[in-house]
Design a protein around this motif. Sequence first.
Motif, mmCIF file in Angstrom:
data_model
loop_
_atom_site.group_PDB
_atom_site.id
_atom_site.type_symbol
_atom_site.label_atom_id
_atom_site.label_comp_id
_atom_site.label_asym_id
_atom_site.label_seq_id
_atom_site.Cartn_x
_atom_site.Cartn_y
_atom_site.Cartn_z
ATOM 1 N N VAL A 31 49.383 -51.060 17.721
ATOM 2 C CA VAL A 31 49.492 -52.032 16.638
ATOM 3 C C VAL A 31 50.400 -51.448 15.572
ATOM 4 C CG1 VAL A 31 48.230 -53.336 14.894
ATOM 5 C CG2 VAL A 31 47.162 -52.890 17.098
ATOM 6 N N ASP A 32 51.399 -52.220 15.177
ATOM 7 C CA ASP A 32 52.330 -51.810 14.124
ATOM 8 C C ASP A 32 52.151 -52.707 12.913
ATOM 9 O OD1 ASP A 32 53.681 -49.791 15.582
ATOM 10 O OD2 ASP A 32 54.914 -51.295 16.581
ATOM 11 N N TYR A 33 52.312 -52.111 11.750
ATOM 12 C CA TYR A 33 52.263 -52.846 10.482
ATOM 13 C C TYR A 33 53.619 -52.720 9.816
ATOM 14 C CZ TYR A 33 47.262 -52.944 11.200
ATOM 15 O OH TYR A 33 46.020 -53.155 11.726
ATOM 16 N N ALA A 34 54.076 -53.828 9.227
ATOM 17 C CA ALA A 34 55.373 -53.848 8.542
ATOM 18 C C ALA A 34 55.288 -54.785 7.350
ATOM 19 C CB ALA A 34 56.466 -54.301 9.494
ATOM 20 N N LEU A 35 56.159 -54.556 6.392
ATOM 21 C CA LEU A 35 56.226 -55.434 5.232
ATOM 22 C C LEU A 35 56.943 -56.732 5.588
ATOM 23 C CD1 LEU A 35 57.271 -52.904 2.448
ATOM 24 C CD2 LEU A 35 55.003 -53.908 2.808
ATOM 25 N N SER A 82 54.283 -46.832 1.648
ATOM 26 C CA SER A 82 54.405 -46.139 2.933
ATOM 27 C C SER A 82 55.229 -46.929 3.937
ATOM 28 C CB SER A 82 53.022 -45.868 3.526
ATOM 29 O OG SER A 82 52.318 -44.952 2.734
ATOM 30 N N LEU A 83 55.197 -48.245 3.842
ATOM 31 C CA LEU A 83 55.924 -49.104 4.779
ATOM 32 C C LEU A 83 57.363 -49.390 4.334
ATOM 33 C CD1 LEU A 83 53.060 -51.610 5.644
ATOM 34 C CD2 LEU A 83 53.950 -49.760 7.084
ATOM 35 N N LYS A 84 57.763 -48.738 3.269
ATOM 36 C CA LYS A 84 59.093 -48.937 2.677
ATOM 37 C C LYS A 84 60.225 -48.769 3.702
ATOM 38 C CE LYS A 84 61.902 -46.881 -0.999
ATOM 39 N NZ LYS A 84 61.838 -45.941 -2.126
ATOM 40 N N ASP A 85 60.128 -47.751 4.547
ATOM 41 C CA ASP A 85 61.216 -47.432 5.474
ATOM 42 C C ASP A 85 61.051 -48.053 6.853
ATOM 43 O OD1 ASP A 85 62.600 -45.890 3.572
ATOM 44 O OD2 ASP A 85 61.322 -44.161 4.002
ATOM 45 N N ARG A 116 58.134 -56.829 0.777
ATOM 46 C CA ARG A 116 59.269 -56.005 0.346
ATOM 47 C C ARG A 116 59.621 -56.274 -1.113
ATOM 48 N NH1 ARG A 116 60.844 -52.886 3.950
ATOM 49 N NH2 ARG A 116 62.741 -52.149 2.971
ATOM 50 N N SER A 117 59.313 -57.487 -1.595
ATOM 51 C CA SER A 117 59.607 -57.800 -2.995
ATOM 52 C C SER A 117 58.728 -56.989 -3.949
ATOM 53 C CB SER A 117 59.436 -59.302 -3.255
ATOM 54 O OG SER A 117 58.072 -59.680 -3.249
#
Length: 120
Positions: A80-84, A32-35, A89-90
């Motif tokens: 609150v934001d979540y990111a890879l 889901s966090l891909k983009d 990302r690997s």
Amino acid sequence: MQVEADVYVKNCPSRQVLDRIGDAWSVLIVASLKDGSLRYTELAQRIAGVSPKMLTQTLRGLERDGLVTRTVHAVVPPRVDYALTTLGRSLLGLCDALKDWAETHIGDVLDARESYDARS
């Protein structure tokens, strides 16, 4: 830290990582966090069926393992934001492959289950 890793050894920390990245909720969160980054509510809406407790628990585990970052913005209401991370990302290729395999082969799996259950 350099560690001699072997997932077949009972107490090897790599087994814990395998448990984390092999968990369905983790795979769906990473995919889901891909983009880009998402808010908690956006993740909850995207991943149907995940309970707030499981989403929070999985996000904390992913953050602890260095796969996801959590950014708190000083606004009202709090955001609150979540990111890879780079490490997170690997995993994208692996998570995409698992998702694609599950979607491609669900018919085969359902047929196998039906056949197995008919024998019981």
